[in-house]
Design a protein around this motif. Structure first.
Motif, PDB file in Angstrom:
ATOM      1  N   MET A 153       0.851  -1.203   0.000  1.00 28.38           N
ATOM      2  CA  MET A 153       0.000   0.000   0.000  1.00 28.38           C
ATOM      3  C   MET A 153       0.881   1.245   0.000  1.00 28.38           C
ATOM      4  O   MET A 153       1.824   1.351   0.799  1.00 28.38           O
ATOM      5  N   PRO A 154       0.618   2.178  -0.890  1.00 29.54           N
ATOM      6  CA  PRO A 154       1.444   3.395  -0.924  1.00 29.54           C
ATOM      7  C   PRO A 154       1.271   4.203   0.355  1.00 29.54           C
ATOM      8  O   PRO A 154       0.174   4.282   0.917  1.00 29.54           O
ATOM      9  N   ARG A 155       2.357   4.776   0.809  1.00 25.26           N
ATOM     10  CA  ARG A 155       2.300   5.574   2.026  1.00 25.26           C
ATOM     11  C   ARG A 155       1.853   6.990   1.704  1.00 25.26           C
ATOM     12  O   ARG A 155       2.126   7.532   0.635  1.00 25.26           O
ATOM     13  N   LEU A 156       1.151   7.569   2.653  1.00 24.61           N
ATOM     14  CA  LEU A 156       0.719   8.953   2.526  1.00 24.61           C
ATOM     15  C   LEU A 156       1.897   9.885   2.754  1.00 24.61           C
ATOM     16  O   LEU A 156       2.933   9.473   3.282  1.00 24.61           O
ATOM     17  N   SER A 201       3.911  12.754   4.849  1.00 26.15           N
ATOM     18  CA  SER A 201       4.056  12.851   6.299  1.00 26.15           C
ATOM     19  C   SER A 201       2.917  13.661   6.897  1.00 26.15           C
ATOM     20  O   SER A 201       2.230  14.418   6.202  1.00 26.15           O
ATOM     21  N   TRP A 204      -6.031  10.900  -0.664  1.00 24.39           N
ATOM     22  CA  TRP A 204      -5.313  10.177   0.399  1.00 24.39           C
ATOM     23  C   TRP A 204      -6.125   9.005   0.933  1.00 24.39           C
ATOM     24  O   TRP A 204      -5.598   7.900   1.123  1.00 24.39           O
ATOM     25  N   SER A 259      -6.347   6.044  -1.417  1.00 20.48           N
ATOM     26  CA  SER A 259      -5.108   5.253  -1.446  1.00 20.48           C
ATOM     27  C   SER A 259      -5.009   4.303  -0.257  1.00 20.48           C
ATOM     28  O   SER A 259      -4.281   3.306  -0.313  1.00 20.48           O
ATOM     29  N   LEU A 260      -5.748   4.586   0.818  1.00 17.29           N
ATOM     30  CA  LEU A 260      -5.782   3.703   1.988  1.00 17.29           C
ATOM     31  C   LEU A 260      -6.888   2.654   1.882  1.00 17.29           C
ATOM     32  O   LEU A 260      -7.073   1.864   2.813  1.00 17.29           O
ATOM     33  N   ASP A 288      -2.789  10.108   9.425  1.00 23.30           N
ATOM     34  CA  ASP A 288      -1.489   9.554   9.794  1.00 23.30           C
ATOM     35  C   ASP A 288      -1.652   8.399  10.776  1.00 23.30           C
ATOM     36  O   ASP A 288      -0.916   7.405  10.700  1.00 23.30           O
ATOM     37  N   GLN A 300      -3.036   5.221   8.795  1.00 18.43           N
ATOM     38  CA  GLN A 300      -2.094   4.513   7.920  1.00 18.43           C
ATOM     39  C   GLN A 300      -1.088   3.678   8.709  1.00 18.43           C
ATOM     40  O   GLN A 300      -0.455   2.780   8.153  1.00 18.43           O
ATOM     41  N   GLN A 301      -0.948   3.952  10.003  1.00 17.04           N
ATOM     42  CA  GLN A 301      -0.029   3.176  10.831  1.00 17.04           C
ATOM     43  C   GLN A 301      -0.677   1.915  11.426  1.00 17.04           C
ATOM     44  O   GLN A 301      -0.005   1.123  12.070  1.00 17.04           O
ATOM     45  N   ASP A 315      -3.133  -1.688  11.279  1.00 18.85           N
ATOM     46  CA  ASP A 315      -3.584  -2.797  10.444  1.00 18.85           C
ATOM     47  C   ASP A 315      -5.103  -2.859  10.530  1.00 18.85           C
ATOM     48  O   ASP A 315      -5.663  -3.285  11.547  1.00 18.85           O
TER      49      ASP A 315
END
Length: 387
Positions: free
Chosen positions: A1-4, A6, A41, A44-45, A121, A124-125, A127
């Protein structure tokens, strides 16, 4: 999965997109660019995103982003608009995020674009591959003016969840109740004339004096009749905000307008208050021979109340180690409650910095807010084994 990007980058990008809402057309702006950033964003999640223009304002948008399915779940909600800013009174560009002295400065940093960056943020950290209930991110339009975004959601009945957190700046203190607000205008119409002969006219200012005396009497009655010790100001308030009338000392004033607000306690009806005020005006009309009209400047905002025994209130009291309390300012809370969600107000930053030049969020608010969000998502959206 692409990261956002910061957290700081996301906050910077959101603040860089002006999205002022205001009753004055010269200030009012679309929030489309902010909504597009959040949609990109969240998509993408893995969130399913629905962008909805407001029915009567096609340049204003709400966003509902949903991850997972179920009948319960948690909404993390915020508004995408800001108030206008005082030109020349900022020490930096209001639309450029500046970090200084452990603070993040920018228009909307705490009220409340910063909340979205913190929430994304945090998400995205985590699961979130085995959600048992949905996680919903709600981004609204026009909270700072008409609350048209939240009103549209109620009319469309679009958001279905069990619990909701609105990330308004509360210095990380859970808020379970606030006062409602009404903004009203009384217009008195008399007859202009030459001031040398009072019989040539009918002075609207004189009649407004009687109106204000009646309102002050009503204000005192409200203060005596209603009390709620959970509020710092434990009674309903009425504020005379502005008055306009006449145009010259040597003319009898033909028209006068008074604008005021009234903030009711939970359990009080805004409609009943309006009816009580309306009932007091005809006798002044007859006595003064003027025409008196009462109109709302904006649709009213009901008071907000979620029982302190609610699971989400108790969860946030545990996570923050702070007892839930009340505030005087209004939020979208009553509209989320109307859609069936047990709602509380809790967010990073202080309301003391909101609506001020050099608005900021202290950096030490970010990590504790992320801990709260993580705890709520685990409690209301994930199976017990993940908690």
């Amino acid at each position: 999965m692409p990261r956002l990007p910061s957290l700081i980058s996301m906050m910077s990008q959101l603040i860089a997109e002006p999205s002022i809402s205001c009753s004055q057309a010269s200030w009012d702006q679309s929030n489309k660019a902010v909504i597009q950033l959040l949609e990109t964003w969240l998509s993408s999640l893995g969130f399913e995103c629905e962008v909805m223009p407001l029915p009567e304002q096609p340049d204003k948008f709400n966003l509902i982003a949903t991850l997972g399915k179920g009948d319960g779940g948690l909404v993390l909600s915020g508004h995408t608009d800001t108030v206008p800013y005082d030109e020349g009174r900022w020490q930096s560009d209001p639309f450029g995020l500046v970090e200084k002295d452990q603070k993040l400065y920018g228009l909307g940093s705490c009220d409340m674009k910063g909340f979205f960056a913190i929430a994304l943020d945090t998400i995205q950290q985590m699961d979130l591959s085995n959600l048992t209930e949905p996680l919903i991110i709600l981004a609204t339009a026009d909270e700072e003016s008409s609350m048209a975004g939240a009103r549209a959601l109620v009319s469309q009945n679009k958001v279905q969840a069990r619990y909701a957190l609105i990330g308004e700046p509360t210095s990380l203190t859970p808020i379970h109740a606030h006062k409602g607000i009404m903004m009203e205008r009384i217009q008195v119409t008399g007859q202009a004339g030459h001031s040398s002969n009072p019989s040539l006219g009918n002075n609207a200012l004189d009649a407004m004096h009687s109106v204000m005396s009646e309102l002050m009497s009503f204000r005192h009655e409200l203060k005596t009749r209603y009390k709620d010790a959970s509020f710092v100001i434990d009674y309903p308030t009425m504020n005379f905000g502005c008055i306009h009338g006449g145009d010259n000392p040597n003319r009898i004033c033909g028209r006068c307008e008074l604008e005021f607000d009234l903030r009711a306690l939970p359990g009080m009806s805004n409609q009943s208050l309006m009816a009580e005020i309306s009932e007091r005006l005809p006798s002044i009309e007859r006595k003064t021979g003027t025409k008196i009209q009462l109109n709302s400047l904006f649709p009213d905002v009901p008071s907000f109340y979620t029982p302190i025994e609610s699971d989400i209130i108790k969860a946030c009291e545990t996570l923050t180690k702070r007892q839930a309390t009340t505030v005087a300012f209004a939020t979208e809370g009553p509209f989320l409650n109307e859609m069936g969600m047990e709602t509380l107000i809790l967010g990073p930053g202080s309301i003391d910095q909101a609506h001020q030049p050099n608005e900021f969020m202290a950096l030490d608010q970010i990590q504790p807010m992320q801990q709260v969000l993580r705890g709520l998502i685990e409690r209301f959206c994930l199976p017990p084994s993940n908690q």
